[in-house]
Design a protein around this motif. Structure first.
Motif: not given
Length: 306
Positions: A145, A147, A157-158, A160-162, A164-165
């Protein structure tokens, strides 16, 4: 000396994202211990339960990341009264949570990148820090996760992905420089490993190309650094290890900028333990072969927790 009749359960696998790497570490440790005449058996941990063989005298923990490295497994083993290798429950929790570790680094004057914690519990949010910066989930290992945001347009986007955790995302100043890692063993800094990814940065694909098909990385140990820089990097790594109260051993990741200033990123309490992993590379350069490293970890752990 370890009693050859002592049953050593090598705990490997685990429920986290680094399961396959842990299985490789576990197999290597079992082979090393058995090769020296010790009674070692592998135990594949598949969930958050630990079923040890009857008569286990020491749990050798090589479960990377979630469960093995975050204090959960240590709490279970302590409740069972089973001695185990490596960091204790409290120091594991401190080191595994990058946000908690950052607080300790700052409190103990460990050189580390500037940072902020972004709370996304109420929805998407962006850091105040301008790009370039690095986005990190605080409680994941092996660059999961992570970026590098070089352009502000890529920040959303970075984040939002991070998210998730976890909801408390660590954002760090981007440091351009050499990627280094330092093994710490028995309160001594080992020779430095210089990591040179063949593409991009040292992410999961470049760490474990045999799992992902990534380009991989080249490793140089001891790193080609002058004596003053070598000492500065080792001093910073040892200070980080001590600031977290980590017992027995760890591997500390450091960035070295263009001015030869070290910046500590994190300390790994259960680093990879195959014969070609970075902690064993560092130990080998100090004259400690892989099987000796495994045995000495077991001996010191037993002495600490007998």
């Amino acid at each position: 000396m370890i009693d050859p009749n002592l049953l050593i359960a090598v705990l490997m696998g685990g429920p986290g994202s680094e399961r396959d790497v842990s299985l490789a570490s576990g197999a290597a440790v079992v082979k090393a211990l058995q090769g020296r005449g010790l009674k070692a058996v592998g135990v594949d941990v598949t969930d958050h339960e630990v079923n040890l063989p009857e008569g286990t005298g020491l749990a050798f923990n090589v479960i990377h990341g979630t469960f093995g490295e975050d204090g959960q497994l240590q709490d279970i083993l302590e409740a069972k009264g089973i001695p185990y290798t490596g960091a204790g429950a409290a120091s594991s929790r401190r080191a595994f949570d990058k946000n908690k570790a950052k607080v300790r680094f700052l409190a103990h004057q460990v050189p580390t990148p500037l940072s902020e914690i972004v709370d996304v519990s109420n929805g998407p949010a962006l850091p105040e820090m301008p790009a370039p910066f690095v986005v990190k989930p605080p409680r994941e290992g092996s660059s999961v996760g992570v970026h590098i945001v070089r352009d502000q347009a890529d920040a959303q986007a970075a984040m939002e992905d991070a998210a998730k955790y976890g909801n408390d995302i660590l954002v760090e100043q981007f440091i351009q420089g050499k990627e280094l890692t330092v093994g710490i063993f028995d309160d001594q800094a080992l020779p430095i490993v210089h990591i040179a990814p063949r593409s991009g940065f040292y992410d999961m694909a470049n760490k474990y190309p045999w799992l992902s098909g990534g380009a991989g990385s080249d490793y140089f140990c001891p790193a080609d650094l002058d004596e003053e820089t070598t000492q500065a990097v080792q001093k910073a790594a040892l200070a980080a290890h001590r600031s977290l109260g980590i017992e027995i051993y760890s591997r500390v990741d450091v960035l070295l900028d263009a001015d030869n200033q070290p910046f500590v990123l994190e300390a790994n309490t259960i680093p990879g333990m195959t014969e070609t992993s970075l902690m064993p590379k560092s130990a080998a350069a100090a004259g400690i072969p892989f099987d000796d490293l495994c045995i000495r970890i077991a001996e010191i752990s037993l002495k600490l927790r007998a």
